[in-house]
Design a protein around this motif. Sequence first.
Motif, PDB file in Angstrom:
ATOM      1  N   CYS A 147      -3.352  -7.665   1.083  1.00  0.00           N
ATOM      2  CA  CYS A 147      -1.983  -7.421   1.549  1.00  0.00           C
ATOM      3  C   CYS A 147      -1.265  -8.718   1.920  1.00  0.00           C
ATOM      4  N   GLU A 164      -8.379  -3.369  -0.148  1.00  0.00           N
ATOM      5  CA  GLU A 164      -7.977  -3.383   1.262  1.00  0.00           C
ATOM      6  C   GLU A 164      -7.766  -4.794   1.794  1.00  0.00           C
ATOM      7  N   GLN A 188       0.824  -1.209   0.000  1.00  0.00           N
ATOM      8  CA  GLN A 188       0.000   0.000   0.000  1.00  0.00           C
ATOM      9  C   GLN A 188       0.856   1.256   0.000  1.00  0.00           C
TER      10      GLN A 188
END
Length: 216
Positions: free
Chosen positions: A172, A169, A124
């Motif tokens: 990751c 979101e 991110q």
Amino acid sequence: MILEIIIEEMSKIVSTIPYLVKYKKHRLTLDDLSTLANDSWLNDQVINMYGELIMESADSKVHFLNSFFHKQLMDKGYEGVKRWTKQVDLFSKRLLLVPVHLEVHWCLVTADFLKKTVILYDSQGIGLQKVARNIVKYLLKEAKEKKQSAFEMGWTVSSNEEIPQQTNENDCGVFILEYSRCLALSEPLHFLQKDTPKIRKRIYKELCDRTLHKKG
């Protein structure tokens, strides 16, 4: 797609079997494997077992630290993790991989023992270099403890910003596992957000087969 595969595989397994996948000290249940479905967040059990497969595929030249390592280091200091490498000579390795969980986000810190560089990989682009510096401080104490004077100085810290980035979101964990795999096997970081469903499916199969597959 992953969920369908899991359900299909489950139908072949007697319900009294407590675990779907066992590998060394790792145990993955259906709930663990289900974190690979859709846009779910990967959990620690998946992260850590996949790290074990990475180490095996890298001919023991790479060490993957448990995902709880960084939190333990922050909570209890070096003494709290001193025994984690009791049977591991980190300084004989080529590369150290440290998955770090920052409350709701995974990132990866690597240590290259040949170049004495510590690099943060963040999907991110948050770039919390203090996380990388925490690992440097740990390595300095570990070097002193293991009497490896050549590693008690000369480390550099940076973040790699030219890496694949996530656009949601939830992926990751997938990104840090793919970073880890590519870096451990000296492969280029050539993947994109759109590739994550395929990567999740491959990781699932690799965990079930207890070995890494060639990319196809």
